[in-house]
Design a protein around this motif. Structure first.
Motif, PDB file in Angstrom:
ATOM      1  N   PHE A 163       0.726  -0.916   0.338  1.00 55.98           N
ATOM      2  CA  PHE A 163       0.132  -0.080   0.050  1.00 55.98           C
ATOM      3  C   PHE A 163       0.985   0.987  -0.094  1.00 55.98           C
ATOM      4  N   LYS A 164       0.709   2.478  -0.393  1.00 49.16           N
ATOM      5  CA  LYS A 164       0.631   3.461  -0.578  1.00 49.16           C
ATOM      6  C   LYS A 164       1.351   4.380   1.436  1.00 49.16           C
ATOM      7  N   PRO A 165       2.983   4.105   1.590  1.00 47.24           N
ATOM      8  CA  PRO A 165       3.557   4.796   1.042  1.00 47.24           C
ATOM      9  C   PRO A 165       4.648   3.889   0.549  1.00 47.24           C
ATOM     10  N   SER A 166       4.531   2.472   0.896  1.00 51.15           N
ATOM     11  CA  SER A 166       5.557   1.512   0.010  1.00 51.15           C
ATOM     12  C   SER A 166       6.106   1.655  -0.926  1.00 51.15           C
ATOM     13  N   PRO A 167       7.363   2.303  -1.461  1.00 48.98           N
ATOM     14  CA  PRO A 167       7.734   2.173  -2.569  1.00 48.98           C
ATOM     15  C   PRO A 167       7.467   1.118  -3.919  1.00 48.98           C
ATOM     16  N   ALA A 168       7.320  -0.274  -3.465  1.00 49.83           N
ATOM     17  CA  ALA A 168       6.667  -1.221  -4.468  1.00 49.83           C
ATOM     18  C   ALA A 168       5.229  -1.043  -4.536  1.00 49.83           C
ATOM     19  N   SER A 169       4.606  -0.309  -4.286  1.00 51.60           N
ATOM     20  CA  SER A 169       3.101   0.431  -4.596  1.00 51.60           C
ATOM     21  C   SER A 169       2.985   0.987  -5.721  1.00 51.60           C
ATOM     22  N   TYR A 170       4.109   2.168  -5.850  1.00 49.91           N
ATOM     23  CA  TYR A 170       3.910   2.999  -6.778  1.00 49.91           C
ATOM     24  C   TYR A 170       5.378   1.743  -8.182  1.00 49.91           C
ATOM     25  N   THR A 171       5.871   1.268  -7.895  1.00 46.71           N
ATOM     26  CA  THR A 171       6.117   0.477  -9.123  1.00 46.71           C
ATOM     27  C   THR A 171       5.385  -0.436  -9.661  1.00 46.71           C
ATOM     28  N   GLY A 172       3.962  -1.351  -8.830  1.00 48.20           N
ATOM     29  CA  GLY A 172       3.372  -2.496  -9.380  1.00 48.20           C
ATOM     30  C   GLY A 172       2.923  -1.801  -9.708  1.00 48.20           C
ATOM     31  N   ALA A 173       2.198   0.045  -9.173  1.00 49.50           N
ATOM     32  CA  ALA A 173       0.798   0.405 -10.196  1.00 49.50           C
ATOM     33  C   ALA A 173       1.705   0.829 -11.602  1.00 49.50           C
ATOM     34  N   ALA A 174       2.837   1.238 -11.602  1.00 52.97           N
ATOM     35  CA  ALA A 174       2.974   1.915 -13.041  1.00 52.97           C
ATOM     36  C   ALA A 174       3.412   0.565 -14.096  1.00 52.97           C
ATOM     37  N   GLY A 175       3.980  -0.891 -13.911  1.00 52.63           N
ATOM     38  CA  GLY A 175       3.911  -1.457 -14.102  1.00 52.63           C
ATOM     39  C   GLY A 175       2.440  -2.059 -15.080  1.00 52.63           C
ATOM     40  N   ALA A 176       1.664  -2.195 -13.909  1.00 58.03           N
ATOM     41  CA  ALA A 176       0.029  -2.116 -14.294  1.00 58.03           C
ATOM     42  C   ALA A 176      -0.020  -1.946 -15.989  1.00 58.03           C
TER      43      ALA A 176
END
Length: 235
Positions: A163-176
């Motif tokens: 979940f935000k603000p985990s960096p993996a949430s942003y990279t995962g969303a961009a990848g989607a």
């Protein structure tokens, strides 16, 4: 800070609550109506919306961290509100929360600037990145008439528990969206989750400050309405 064009952006992620949907307005009205029915004439009724809002973040964080189920965090939050107001907690917390939730759903409304701004960004890959529960957030997007405009709704439940603000949430969303983080811009109302948090991954961001009363974090643009977003990206 004057909004300036953002070069190299191919995708836009929107936060949902407080950005596309007036979550606070719906939640304030719902919890006030619920408490009015549950404890008529309570002397602190005018404080209820602020108390409920203050409980939201900490209890949602417990669920997002895996410390409890989503239903348990709802029970805890409603119990905490009753404790603060010195009224007995409902005997059936699940039914009581369901009553509040139905009132909340009835109040789901898009901000007036949402649909037009999203429609102007048809040349970008679009999506919604939000910290709520997947089914509820998808239902919100449908209810406010944006399901055919905003692309996939992405929560921590479909992003590996991030979940935000985990960096993996942003990279995962961009990848989607089929993009690298640096090709994506996130627009939202929460400074930590929607503005400074994405920067750790190279994602760009814009702060939506609807009240327009505070300076933006250093180095980040601010807009006060989504009507400014297409100009920022397309000028």
């Amino acid at each position: 800070m004057t909004a300036r064009p953002v070069p190299g952006v191919k995708g836009v992620l929107f936060d949902l609550d407080g950005t596309l949907l007036d979550h606070r307005g719906a939640a304030d009205a719902a919890i006030t109506a619920w408490m009015t029915a549950y404890s008529p004439g309570h002397p602190r009724l005018d404080e209820v919306p602020a108390l409920w809002a203050a409980l939201e973040g900490p209890h949602l964080a417990m669920w997002q961290a895996g410390e409890c189920t989503v239903q348990e965090q709802r029970r805890r939050r409603l119990s905490a509100l009753c404790l603060e107001l010195a009224v007995p907690a409902p005997g059936d917390l699940d039914s009581a929360y369901a009553d509040f939730a139905e009132r909340y759903r009835q109040g789901w409304t898009a901000y007036p600037d949402a649909a037009g701004a999203v429609a102007e960004l048809g040349g970008f890959a679009l999506g919604v990145l939000t910290n709520g529960g997947q089914l509820m957030q998808e239902a919100k997007v449908r209810a406010i008439g944006l399901a055919d405009l905003v692309g996939p709704v992405l929560t921590g439940e479909v992003l590996g528990g991030h979940f935000k603000p985990s960096p993996a949430s942003y990279t995962g969303a961009a990848g989607a969206l089929g993009l690298a983080p640096e090709q994506v811009l996130l627009v939202g109302d929460d400074v930590e989750k929607d503005v400074t948090g994405p920067a750790a991954t190279g994602m760009r961001s814009v702060w939506l400050d609807r009240l327009g009363v505070e300076p933006p974090p250093a180095g980040f643009p601010r807009i006060t309405s989504l009507t400014e977003l297409p100009r920022l990206l397309l000028r």
